[in-house]
Design an enzyme around this catalytic site. Structure first.
Site: not given
Ligand code: DX5
Ligand code: ZN
Length: 225
Positions: A33, A66, A68, A35, A176, A8, A37, A137
Site C-alpha cells: 500500500h 492510495h 490522497m 500513500d 486503513d 503501508s 499525499m 479510512m
Molecule cells: C494514513 C494512510 C495510512 C497510514 C496508516 O493517511 O492512508 O495508509 O500509513 O498508518 P497506520 O497503520 O500507522 O495507522
Molecule cells: Zn493509506
C-alpha cells in the site's frame, strides 16, 4: 474471502525502501500500500509516480496507490505508467469519482474508492459495481500511527452488507488507519477483507513477526451475514 494484508510503506524507512519491501515480502504479504499525499487534500506530502516507478522494479507484489490528492485526475495515467496495479481515489477529492474509476479500469487496472471517517457510505453505494476495492479510512488521512476510530465500524458493517446483498462478493473492503493486533479482529468481524497497516508493522522491532502476529490476531475471526 481470505483476509489480505497490505503493509503501508508510509512508516517504512524511505531511504531503504527496497529492503523494507523485501522484509514484508518474505512474510508473505498480499500487496503493498503506497500513500500518495499532495499537501492539499491532506496536510502532508509523500511520494509520487517517480518513486512508484522505482518501487515497481523491486517487487512483483501488486502495488496499490492510495491517492490522497486534490486532483486525482492528474495522477491516474502517471500512476498506471509507473506500474500501479490498483489506484484508489478519495470520493471527497473529485466531483467525478465515477468517471475516474471507469478511467482506471479502462487502463486495465483495478480501481478503489476511499472514504474519510466523516463521509457516509451512501456517497459510494452507486460505485460498488464498478470498483474492486472500497478503502474505509479508520483515521483521518494524512499521517501514520494514529488511533483507530471505532465510530467507523458501522460503516464497514453496512458496506459489507450491501456488497453481500448486491452479490458483489469480489469487492474488497480495506481498512486503513490504526490497524494493529487489537483493532484488526474488530475490523474483520465488522466485514473488512483487507488490512492496511503501517506503524504496527514497520515500527515493530521485528517486521516479519509483526505480520505473523497480525495474522494470528484474526485467526478464526469471521464476518457473518
Ligand atoms: C494514513 C494512510 C495510512 C497510514 C496508516 O493517511 O492512508 O495508509 O500509513 O498508518 P497506520 O497503520 O500507522 O495507522
Ligand atoms: Zn493509506
Amino acid at each position: 474471502m481470505k483476509v489480505k494484508i497490505a503493509p503501508s510503506i508510509l512508516s517504512a524507512d524511505f531511504a531503504r525502501l527496497a529492503d523494507e519491501i523485501r522484509k514484508v515480502e518474505s512474510a508473505g504479504v498480499d500487496l503493498i500500500h503506497i500513500d500518495v499525499m499532495d499537501a492539499h487534500f491532506v496536510p502532508n506530502m509523500t511520494i509520487g509516480p517517480p518513486v512508484v516507478k522505482c518501487i515497481r522494479k523491486e517487487t512483483e507484489l501488486p502495488l496499490e496507490t492510495h491517492l490522497m490528492v486534490d486532483k486525482p485526475e492528474w495522477f491516474i495515467e502517471e500512476m498506471a505508467k509507473a506500474g500501479a496495479d490498483i489506484i484508489t481515489i478519495h470520493v471527497e477529492s473529485t466531483q467525478h469519482p465515477l468517471s475516474l474509476i471507469r478511467r482506471i479500469r479502462e487502463l486495465g487496472l483495478k480501481s478503489g474508492i476511499s472514504l474519510n471517517p466523516a463521509t457516509q457510505v451512501d456517497s459510494i453505494i452507486n460505485m460498488l459495481d464498478v470498483v474492486d476495492l472500497v478503502l474505509v479510512m479508520t483515521v483521518n488521512p494524512g499521517f501514520g500511527a494514529q488511533e483507530f476510530m471505532p465510530e467507523t465500524l458501522p460503516k464497514i458493517a453496512s458496506l459489507r452488507k450491501s456488497i453481500h446483498s448486491m452479490e458483489l462478493n469480489n469487492v474488497e473492503i480495506a481498512v486503513d488507519g490504526g490497524i494493529n493486533v487489537k483493532t484488526a479482529p474488530i475490523a474483520v468481524k465488522a466485514g473488512a477483507t483487507m488490512l492496511v497497516a503501517g506503524s504496527a508493522i514497520y515500527e515493530a522491532p521485528d517486521v516479519v513477526k509483526a505480520i505473523w502476529e497480525l495474522r494470528k490476531s484474526i485467526e478464526g475471526v469471521h464476518w457473518e451475514p
